[in-house]
Design a protein around this motif. Structure first.
Motif, PDB file in Angstrom:
ATOM      1  N   ALA A  53       0.552   4.537  -4.455  1.00  0.00           N
ATOM      2  CA  ALA A  53      -0.035   3.270  -4.882  1.00  0.00           C
ATOM      3  C   ALA A  53       0.373   2.143  -3.940  1.00  0.00           C
ATOM      4  CB  ALA A  53       0.390   2.948  -6.309  1.00  0.00           C
ATOM      5  N   LEU A  54       1.639   2.122  -3.527  1.00  0.00           N
ATOM      6  CA  LEU A  54       2.085   1.083  -2.599  1.00  0.00           C
ATOM      7  C   LEU A  54       1.419   1.224  -1.229  1.00  0.00           C
ATOM      8  CD1 LEU A  54       5.881   0.755  -3.435  1.00  0.00           C
ATOM      9  CD2 LEU A  54       4.041  -0.848  -3.932  1.00  0.00           C
ATOM     10  N   ILE A  55       1.194   2.450  -0.797  1.00  0.00           N
ATOM     11  CA  ILE A  55       0.518   2.660   0.486  1.00  0.00           C
ATOM     12  C   ILE A  55      -0.919   2.152   0.412  1.00  0.00           C
ATOM     13  CG2 ILE A  55      -0.428   4.443   2.006  1.00  0.00           C
ATOM     14  CD1 ILE A  55       2.195   5.981   1.579  1.00  0.00           C
ATOM     15  N   ILE A  56      -1.620   2.486  -0.669  1.00  0.00           N
ATOM     16  CA  ILE A  56      -3.004   2.044  -0.812  1.00  0.00           C
ATOM     17  C   ILE A  56      -3.075   0.526  -0.915  1.00  0.00           C
ATOM     18  CG2 ILE A  56      -5.005   2.091  -2.367  1.00  0.00           C
ATOM     19  CD1 ILE A  56      -4.356   5.053  -2.878  1.00  0.00           C
ATOM     20  N   LEU A  57      -2.164  -0.085  -1.666  1.00  0.00           N
ATOM     21  CA  LEU A  57      -2.150  -1.549  -1.750  1.00  0.00           C
ATOM     22  C   LEU A  57      -1.815  -2.186  -0.405  1.00  0.00           C
ATOM     23  CD1 LEU A  57      -0.436  -2.086  -5.208  1.00  0.00           C
ATOM     24  CD2 LEU A  57      -2.797  -2.596  -4.593  1.00  0.00           C
ATOM     25  N   SER A  58      -0.928  -1.568   0.360  1.00  0.00           N
ATOM     26  CA  SER A  58      -0.587  -2.094   1.690  1.00  0.00           C
ATOM     27  C   SER A  58      -1.784  -2.009   2.637  1.00  0.00           C
ATOM     28  CB  SER A  58       0.597  -1.337   2.283  1.00  0.00           C
ATOM     29  OG  SER A  58       1.724  -1.479   1.472  1.00  0.00           O
ATOM     30  N   ILE A  59      -2.515  -0.890   2.587  1.00  0.00           N
ATOM     31  CA  ILE A  59      -3.720  -0.749   3.421  1.00  0.00           C
ATOM     32  C   ILE A  59      -4.736  -1.820   3.048  1.00  0.00           C
ATOM     33  CG2 ILE A  59      -5.705   0.745   3.887  1.00  0.00           C
ATOM     34  CD1 ILE A  59      -3.770   3.130   3.640  1.00  0.00           C
ATOM     35  N   LEU A  60      -4.864  -2.075   1.758  1.00  0.00           N
ATOM     36  CA  LEU A  60      -5.780  -3.117   1.307  1.00  0.00           C
ATOM     37  C   LEU A  60      -5.365  -4.484   1.849  1.00  0.00           C
ATOM     38  CD1 LEU A  60      -8.082  -4.168  -0.471  1.00  0.00           C
ATOM     39  CD2 LEU A  60      -6.443  -4.288  -2.336  1.00  0.00           C
ATOM     40  N   LEU A  61      -4.082  -4.797   1.776  1.00  0.00           N
ATOM     41  CA  LEU A  61      -3.622  -6.086   2.279  1.00  0.00           C
ATOM     42  C   LEU A  61      -3.800  -6.207   3.791  1.00  0.00           C
ATOM     43  CD1 LEU A  61      -0.417  -6.718   0.141  1.00  0.00           C
ATOM     44  CD2 LEU A  61      -2.639  -7.834  -0.037  1.00  0.00           C
ATOM     45  N   ILE A  62      -3.564  -5.130   4.505  1.00  0.00           N
ATOM     46  CA  ILE A  62      -3.750  -5.155   5.966  1.00  0.00           C
ATOM     47  C   ILE A  62      -5.220  -5.382   6.312  1.00  0.00           C
ATOM     48  CG2 ILE A  62      -3.659  -3.711   8.043  1.00  0.00           C
ATOM     49  CD1 ILE A  62      -1.043  -2.518   6.876  1.00  0.00           C
ATOM     50  N   SER A  63      -6.111  -4.809   5.493  1.00  0.00           N
ATOM     51  CA  SER A  63      -7.541  -4.989   5.766  1.00  0.00           C
ATOM     52  C   SER A  63      -8.013  -6.418   5.496  1.00  0.00           C
ATOM     53  CB  SER A  63      -8.357  -3.998   4.935  1.00  0.00           C
ATOM     54  OG  SER A  63      -8.347  -4.373   3.567  1.00  0.00           O
ATOM     55  N   LEU A  64      -7.210  -7.190   4.781  1.00  0.00           N
ATOM     56  CA  LEU A  64      -7.592  -8.571   4.472  1.00  0.00           C
ATOM     57  C   LEU A  64      -7.053  -9.584   5.472  1.00  0.00           C
ATOM     58  CD1 LEU A  64      -7.144  -8.586   0.606  1.00  0.00           C
ATOM     59  CD2 LEU A  64      -9.276  -8.565   1.893  1.00  0.00           C
ATOM     60  N   ILE A  65      -6.507  -9.122   6.581  1.00  0.00           N
ATOM     61  CA  ILE A  65      -5.935 -10.038   7.577  1.00  0.00           C
ATOM     62  C   ILE A  65      -7.002 -10.981   8.131  1.00  0.00           C
ATOM     63  CG2 ILE A  65      -5.096 -10.026   9.970  1.00  0.00           C
ATOM     64  CD1 ILE A  65      -3.042  -8.053   9.156  1.00  0.00           C
ATOM     65  N   VAL A  66      -8.245 -10.552   8.196  1.00  0.00           N
ATOM     66  CA  VAL A  66      -9.296 -11.400   8.747  1.00  0.00           C
ATOM     67  C   VAL A  66      -9.680 -12.532   7.800  1.00  0.00           C
ATOM     68  CG1 VAL A  66     -10.234  -9.615  10.238  1.00  0.00           C
ATOM     69  CG2 VAL A  66     -11.087  -9.837   7.908  1.00  0.00           C
ATOM     70  N   ARG A  67      -9.257 -12.466   6.536  1.00  0.00           N
ATOM     71  CA  ARG A  67      -9.524 -13.528   5.562  1.00  0.00           C
ATOM     72  C   ARG A  67      -8.188 -14.026   5.006  1.00  0.00           C
ATOM     73  NH1 ARG A  67     -14.505 -11.275   1.964  1.00  0.00           N
ATOM     74  NH2 ARG A  67     -16.095 -11.396   3.571  1.00  0.00           N
ATOM     75  N   PRO A  68      -7.573 -15.003   5.645  1.00  0.00           N
ATOM     76  CA  PRO A  68      -6.212 -15.405   5.273  1.00  0.00           C
ATOM     77  C   PRO A  68      -6.066 -15.915   3.837  1.00  0.00           C
ATOM     78  CG  PRO A  68      -6.940 -16.538   7.270  1.00  0.00           C
ATOM     79  CD  PRO A  68      -8.068 -15.729   6.796  1.00  0.00           C
ATOM     80  N   ILE A  69      -7.053 -16.623   3.313  1.00  0.00           N
ATOM     81  CA  ILE A  69      -6.931 -17.138   1.945  1.00  0.00           C
ATOM     82  C   ILE A  69      -6.931 -15.976   0.952  1.00  0.00           C
ATOM     83  CG2 ILE A  69      -8.085 -18.506   0.160  1.00  0.00           C
ATOM     84  CD1 ILE A  69      -8.959 -20.401   2.412  1.00  0.00           C
ATOM     85  N   LEU A  70      -7.808 -15.016   1.165  1.00  0.00           N
ATOM     86  CA  LEU A  70      -7.822 -13.837   0.297  1.00  0.00           C
ATOM     87  C   LEU A  70      -6.552 -13.014   0.471  1.00  0.00           C
ATOM     88  CD1 LEU A  70     -11.526 -12.647   0.552  1.00  0.00           C
ATOM     89  CD2 LEU A  70     -10.411 -13.883  -1.307  1.00  0.00           C
ATOM     90  N   LEU A  71      -6.036 -12.983   1.683  1.00  0.00           N
ATOM     91  CA  LEU A  71      -4.787 -12.267   1.925  1.00  0.00           C
ATOM     92  C   LEU A  71      -3.659 -12.877   1.108  1.00  0.00           C
ATOM     93  CD1 LEU A  71      -3.188 -10.119   3.510  1.00  0.00           C
ATOM     94  CD2 LEU A  71      -2.833 -11.847   5.268  1.00  0.00           C
ATOM     95  N   VAL A  72      -3.571 -14.190   1.060  1.00  0.00           N
ATOM     96  CA  VAL A  72      -2.531 -14.857   0.277  1.00  0.00           C
ATOM     97  C   VAL A  72      -2.740 -14.569  -1.213  1.00  0.00           C
ATOM     98  CG1 VAL A  72      -1.612 -17.104  -0.415  1.00  0.00           C
ATOM     99  CG2 VAL A  72      -2.070 -16.631   1.992  1.00  0.00           C
ATOM    100  N   LEU A  73      -3.992 -14.649  -1.683  1.00  0.00           N
ATOM    101  CA  LEU A  73      -4.285 -14.373  -3.086  1.00  0.00           C
ATOM    102  C   LEU A  73      -3.867 -12.959  -3.474  1.00  0.00           C
ATOM    103  CD1 LEU A  73      -5.685 -15.082  -5.817  1.00  0.00           C
ATOM    104  CD2 LEU A  73      -7.757 -14.119  -4.808  1.00  0.00           C
ATOM    105  N   PHE A  74      -4.278 -11.998  -2.683  1.00  0.00           N
ATOM    106  CA  PHE A  74      -3.953 -10.614  -3.019  1.00  0.00           C
ATOM    107  C   PHE A  74      -2.490 -10.285  -2.738  1.00  0.00           C
ATOM    108  CE2 PHE A  74      -8.533 -10.230  -3.143  1.00  0.00           C
ATOM    109  CZ  PHE A  74      -8.678  -9.498  -4.303  1.00  0.00           C
ATOM    110  N   LEU A  75      -1.853 -11.009  -1.842  1.00  0.00           N
ATOM    111  CA  LEU A  75      -0.416 -10.849  -1.646  1.00  0.00           C
ATOM    112  C   LEU A  75       0.339 -11.296  -2.894  1.00  0.00           C
ATOM    113  CD1 LEU A  75       1.647  -9.892   0.415  1.00  0.00           C
ATOM    114  CD2 LEU A  75       1.801 -12.220   1.250  1.00  0.00           C
ATOM    115  N   ILE A  76      -0.114 -12.376  -3.515  1.00  0.00           N
ATOM    116  CA  ILE A  76       0.496 -12.828  -4.774  1.00  0.00           C
ATOM    117  C   ILE A  76       0.283 -11.783  -5.867  1.00  0.00           C
ATOM    118  CG2 ILE A  76       0.328 -14.564  -6.611  1.00  0.00           C
ATOM    119  CD1 ILE A  76      -0.300 -16.613  -4.345  1.00  0.00           C
TER     120      ILE A  76
END
Length: 168
Positions: A53-76
């Motif tokens: 689960a942590l690996i899949i969530l990490s892959i998801l967060l890495i894929s959001l690097i191109v959208r910084p606001i969404l990256l912050v939201l999903f990082l929270i």
């Protein structure tokens, strides 16, 4: 009527196993058959579910690097998952009441789904989860579980490609 509180080991539904155990190269081997691969995936999925689960969530967060606001939201949201679900050893207490793990899981899932609906990044999510599932299946099929002798296939899963037919 009161019940005894559960011990710390039974509270968390998902346990993140130590990463050196997860990436232990000595435990990797090719499965003998498709049934052996599915057995390994099943055992490893149950044992390493928190790690996957942590690996899949990490892959998801890495894929959001191109959208910084969404990256912050999903990082929270990701930090919320880690703090509220994965890293707790005691029941969550809110206003003096113990909160059930199923409620926490449902709440976190709802928050994540609402954020996904608002962000409209479904294709990114599907690709990330698909990539994570491929990694999970490859790791799960290559990593031999420690309790191989408890396999439902028993001695039929020998090292010989022809099998051990002496028990038949």
């Amino acid at each position: 009527m009161s019940s005894t509180p559960p011990d710390a080991g039974t509270v968390a539904a998902v346990t993140v196993r130590p990463w050196p155990l997860f990436i232990d190269i000595a435990a990797l081997s090719l499965p003998i058959s498709v049934s052996d691969a599915t057995y390994r995936i099943n055992k490893n999925l149950r044992y390493f579910s928190g790690n996957y689960a942590l690996i899949i969530l990490s892959i998801l967060l890495i894929s959001l690097i191109v959208r910084p606001i969404l990256l912050v939201l999903f990082l929270i949201i990701f930090v919320g998952w880690i703090y509220l679900y994965f890293s707790r050893n005691e029941p969550l207490e809110l206003f003096g009441f113990d909160v059930d793990d199923k409620f926490v899981l449902g709440f976190l899932t709802l928050v994540t789904l609402v954020a996904l609906l608002v962000a409209k990044i479904w294709m990114n999510i599907f690709v990330s989860i698909g990539f994570g599932i491929v990694i999970m299946c490859v790791h799960g099929s290559l990593r031999a579980p420690e309790d191989q002798e408890d396999s439902p296939y028993g001695a039929l899963l020998s090292e010989s490609p022809r099998g051990n037919y002496s028990i038949v």
